[in-house]
Design an enzyme around this catalytic site. Structure first.
Site, short mmCIF file in Angstrom:
data_model
loop_
_atom_site.label_atom_id
_atom_site.label_comp_id
_atom_site.label_asym_id
_atom_site.label_seq_id
_atom_site.Cartn_x
_atom_site.Cartn_y
_atom_site.Cartn_z
N LYS A 1 2.86 -2.24 -5.23
CA LYS A 1 2.32 -1.09 -5.98
C LYS A 1 3.45 -0.34 -6.68
O LYS A 1 3.36 0.03 -7.85
CB LYS A 1 1.56 -0.15 -5.03
CG LYS A 1 0.22 -0.72 -4.58
CD LYS A 1 -0.37 0.00 -3.37
CE LYS A 1 -1.65 -0.72 -2.93
NZ LYS A 1 -2.22 -0.20 -1.68
N GLN B 1 -1.29 4.33 2.65
CA GLN B 1 -1.68 2.95 2.93
C GLN B 1 -2.45 2.87 4.25
O GLN B 1 -2.06 3.44 5.26
CB GLN B 1 -0.43 2.07 2.97
CG GLN B 1 -0.70 0.58 3.08
CD GLN B 1 -1.40 -0.02 1.86
OE1 GLN B 1 -1.27 0.49 0.74
NE2 GLN B 1 -2.14 -1.08 2.07
N ASP C 1 -7.40 6.40 -4.47
CA ASP C 1 -8.11 5.42 -3.64
C ASP C 1 -9.62 5.64 -3.70
O ASP C 1 -10.39 4.76 -3.30
CB ASP C 1 -7.68 5.58 -2.18
CG ASP C 1 -6.62 4.57 -1.76
OD1 ASP C 1 -6.63 3.45 -2.30
OD2 ASP C 1 -5.81 4.92 -0.88
N1 GUN Z 1 -5.27 -1.09 2.67
C1 GUN Z 1 -5.88 -2.18 2.16
N2 GUN Z 1 -6.43 -1.91 0.95
C2 GUN Z 1 -6.14 -0.60 0.70
C3 GUN Z 1 -6.44 0.26 -0.39
O1 GUN Z 1 -7.10 -0.11 -1.38
N3 GUN Z 1 -5.96 1.53 -0.28
C4 GUN Z 1 -5.28 1.95 0.81
N4 GUN Z 1 -4.86 3.22 0.83
N5 GUN Z 1 -5.00 1.18 1.84
C5 GUN Z 1 -5.42 -0.09 1.78
#
Ligand code: GUN
Length: 293
Positions: A52, A96, A119
């Site tokens: 990311k 995350q 998110d």
């Molecule tokens: N863990 C797995 N997919 C995601 C996501 O789309 N956002 C976040 N914050 N954590 C994740």
């Protein structure tokens, strides 16, 4: 032969258009900024966070990667989020998931400014999606799945969609997106306790697998001519691979692919779309916060 849905290419196209938007914002003196917070050193989460951060920079955004020890307290995390909420250089905040067990994830999500909740997990964004409010920030993975269906001209109107998995990250928002006006699918949400899961899945014109179990759905779950979207990214041990593992989806690809009209591979299907949608959400959040919409 089924169509292999190429998430890498569609994600690259989406990112190119996001990069153009970023360039236009930067020309006006605005640089979209994303903060990604990782607690602990879970290997897959670290890899996602790194990816990311890298994509953000490549597209010309400001990225702040915050890697904190697993021992970080709830209070420390909430304090950090309060700082990011108040920081004008940050337009998107992502913590995350999953966090360490002592963290109350729901409370953390509620602490994020919903306008910076890229998110789409904050209750206000969840409600906005349910209400089909176009200003909702929508979770990235299901948004990416919908984009793939659109990119491949796979009709959802009137289609029977079965979503396997009921998580806040994928299953529930995926069901809401498919159900919304414009998408117009007839949606069933199935899960690990669903009776005769295979029969339910065989009803699907569009089957979305999001339960997080390697190769869980096989040929018996898929009817001929279905479209299969595999959200799973599972690491399975593989001594033949230099990393010691390889990635497989929630679908047994080799068994299922011959029956499908179209299917996403793992890797290279849904995965790249999640990051592309995150970049898009951050730019949207930035425009809304800076009055550029
Ligand atoms: N863990 C797995 N997919 C995601 C996501 O789309 N956002 C976040 N914050 N954590 C994740």
């Amino acid at each position: 032969m089924p169509t292999f849905i190429d998430g890498k290419t569609i994600a690259a196209r989406s990112q190119a258009s996001t990069a153009d938007e970023i360039a236009r914002l930067r020309a006006r003196g605005i640089t979209p900024g994303l903060a990604v917070v990782l607690l602990g050193d879970h290997p897959a989460s670290r890899a996602y966070v790194r990816s990311k951060d890298k994509t953000c920079r490549e597209l010309g955004m400001y990225s702040r990667k915050l890697e904190l020890p697993a021992s970080t307290t709830q209070e420390e995390l909430l304090h950090l989020i309060a700082g990011l909420n108040a920081d004008p250089a940050i337009h998107g905040i992502l913590v995350q998931s999953p966090p360490p067990r002592h963290i109350d994830e729901a409370a953390v999500v509620r602490a994020i400014d919903p306008r910076k909740d890229v998110d789409g997990f904050h209750p206000l964004n969840v409600a906005a999606l349910a209400m089909e409010d176009p200003s909702a920030l929508v979770p990235c993975t299901p948004l990416g799945c919908l984009e793939l269906l659109r990119a491949y001209d796979i009709p959802t109107r009137g289609a029977r969609a079965v979503v396997v998995g009921r998580s806040l990250i994928v299953g529930k928002p995926m069901a809401m997106l498919l159900l919304a006006k414009g998408a117009d699918a007839t949606v069933t949400v199935a899960h690990s306790r669903t009776a005769d899961l295979a029969a339910v899945c065989r009803e699907a014109d569009i089957l979305v697998a999001a339960l997080g179990r390697p190769k869980f759905l096989g040929a018996e779950h898929v009817r001929d001519g279905a479209v299969v979207i595999d959200v799973g990214i599972n690491r399975v041990e593989d001594p033949a691979d230099p990393r010691g593992y390889r990635l497989v989806g929630d679908v047994d690809f080799d068994a299922v692919a011959p029956k499908c009209r179209a299917i996403t591979p793992v890797p290279g299907g849904v995965g790249p779309m999640t990051i592309a949608m995150l970049m898009g959400n951050t730019v949207r959040a930035c425009r809304a916060l800076t009055g550029g919409e």
